[in-house]
Each structure stands twice: as C-alpha cells, then as structure tokens.
Write a protein that holds these residues in place. Structure first.
Motif, PDB file in Angstrom:
ATOM      1  N   CYS A 131       0.823  -1.218   0.000  1.00 58.02           N
ATOM      2  CA  CYS A 131       0.000   0.000   0.000  1.00 58.02           C
ATOM      3  C   CYS A 131       0.854   1.263   0.000  1.00 58.02           C
ATOM      4  O   CYS A 131       0.334   2.367  -0.157  1.00 58.02           O
ATOM      5  N   LYS A 153      -3.313   1.538  -4.874  1.00 55.99           N
ATOM      6  CA  LYS A 153      -4.083   0.717  -3.925  1.00 55.99           C
ATOM      7  C   LYS A 153      -5.510   1.256  -3.783  1.00 55.99           C
ATOM      8  O   LYS A 153      -6.477   0.486  -3.797  1.00 55.99           O
ATOM      9  N   ILE A 209      -3.993   3.819   4.230  1.00 54.85           N
ATOM     10  CA  ILE A 209      -5.023   3.694   3.191  1.00 54.85           C
ATOM     11  C   ILE A 209      -6.237   4.558   3.528  1.00 54.85           C
ATOM     12  O   ILE A 209      -6.767   5.280   2.674  1.00 54.85           O
TER      13      ILE A 209
END
Length: 254
Positions: A180, A201, A224
């Motif tokens: 990520c 991602k 994220i």
C-alpha cells in the motif's frame, strides 16, 4: 488459556477499539486476557530505519515486559509487530553481541501470535459466524499487509475468517499482494513513491464497489484510510478484529 495482549503502540494510540475488539473475541471464547503493563513500542520502526543500537533499550523493554508474566501465549492485532518480535528481536540481540537477550527474545517470539494465527492455528477457529458469533452485513474487500504475508506467511488465514462472518460479502481486491506504500518511515522518507503506491491501492479498492477495506495491520489501514478520506472516496477501512468482534446485537458501524 491465559493470553497476554500485545496491543502495539499504534493500536494503543490511534485505534484502541481494535485492542478492545481483540479482547472481546478472546473472552467470548472463554479465555482470560491479561495486559503486561510495562509494554510499549516493540522497536520495529527503529530497526527498519537502521537505528540498531538505539533500538536495543526498546527491545529489552518488550522482552522484559513479556518474559516475566505468567501466560500461555501472547497475541497482537498486527502482523508487522509480531514479525518484529519473532524475527528482528533475536537478530538485533545477536548483532549486538547479547546471547542471553537473544535466548529470551526467541522464547518470547515463540509464544507470540498475530490474531488470525492464534485463532486458526491454536484455537481452531474456522467459522467466525458459528464459533465467534461474528456478524457484519456489509460488502468489503481485503488488503493483506506485507509483513503478515511475507514475514509471517499468514496466507489466507485472515481472508478465510472474514469470508465466514455472518452477513458479509467479500469482493476480491485486484493486485491485492501489492504494497500500500506505507512501510513505516518509508512513507516519510520516500513520500512521492509512497503516494504513488497508495494511489494504485486506492484505485483498486474503489474498483471493487466495497463499502470497506479490511486488513490486519492498523498502520496500513491508517495509511489507506487517510488517502481515501482525503480524496472523498466512499470506502472506509476496518481492522479484522473489529469485524470479527461485531455481532448481530452489537454491529460495528463504518
């Protein structure tokens, strides 16, 4: 069993509900959970950045906290921190010429498990809905973190557990095995590369149509989730432990 909770510093500071979820799951199964109060950071950040001598007192503190308590196994809701305890701690002690510390580090590492490892390999959990009462009526996708996948060889343990949660729909994440872009201090020292990896991602997560991206490492989920929030994207991030702890009576919200 008597299980010691290794909360990890990022969970303790940023996602304490995930630590509570871990305790809920284990107590639901009838186990006693203790919390070694001397625990702090495991030193992973220092060692990953090459600060080996500086990491020594941090590692010593972790070993002192976990080899003086009376428990059967220790568990953490983090693949990267468990990988550090199992692999980096003995390596550091050997590198710095401390054989007694290495022996203690190996002993602590042998009885320290990532959450899905403990549930599947030790406690025999194969169906979260039936054995844990897990219920989460949402569509999710799943990101396998690098340390869990590569250092701990977790395989599909986390994903298999998620697929057995009541009411859940799991959509496959394209290029799931790609990092990520977090990597601890990598995301600061190499921010442009990290941001580009995160963009890939996020694009893959959004393509699944899921309302949430689940994972087993709070650090990756923070990275994220931060990106998704900044772009105004729909999906949220949620830790494996929080989904497994969710029940029909107390369903976790996004």
């Amino acid at each position: 069993m008597r299980i010691a909770l290794f909360a990890t510093c990022i969970v303790d500071a940023m996602y304490p509900e995930t630590a509570k979820s871990t305790v809920k799951i284990l107590e639901r199964l009838g186990h006693e959970v203790i919390f070694p109060k001397a625990q702090a950071c495991c030193g992973q950040m220092h060692m990953n950045s090459g600060y080996m001598p500086e990491a020594l007192p941090v590692v010593e503190n972790h070993i002192n906290a976990f080899d003086t308590e009376d428990y059967d196994v220790a568990v953490a809701p983090s693949g990267s921190c468990v990988a550090s305890v199992k692999h980096q701690h003995p390596y550091l002690a050997e590198r710095l010429g401390k054989p007694e510390l290495k022996e203690r580090a190996v002993a602590v590492g042998k009885r320290t498990y990532e959450l899905s490892q403990l549930l599947v390999d030790v406690l025999g959990i194969t169906n979260a809905a039936e054995q844990l009462g897990s219920y989460f009526p949402q569509t999710i996708t799943y990101h396998p973190s690098c340390h869990g996948m590569r250092s701990l060889k977790l395989g599909d343990r986390q994903l298999d557990l998620l697929k057995t949660v009541g009411g859940i729909t799991v959509n496959e994440l394209p290029e799931a095995d790609q990092c990520c872009g977090f990597g601890g201090t990598f995301s600061i020292k190499n921010s442009d590369v990290s941001s580009a990896m995160l963009e890939d991602k996020m694009k893959n997560i959004c393509s699944t149509g899921a309302s949430a991206c689940a994972g087993g490492d709070a650090s990756c989920l923070m990275h994220i989730g931060g990106g998704l929030s900044r772009t105004g994207a729909k999906p949220k991030t949620l830790h494996l432990a929080d989904i497994l702890a969710s029940t029909m009576e107390e369903t976790v919200s996004l």
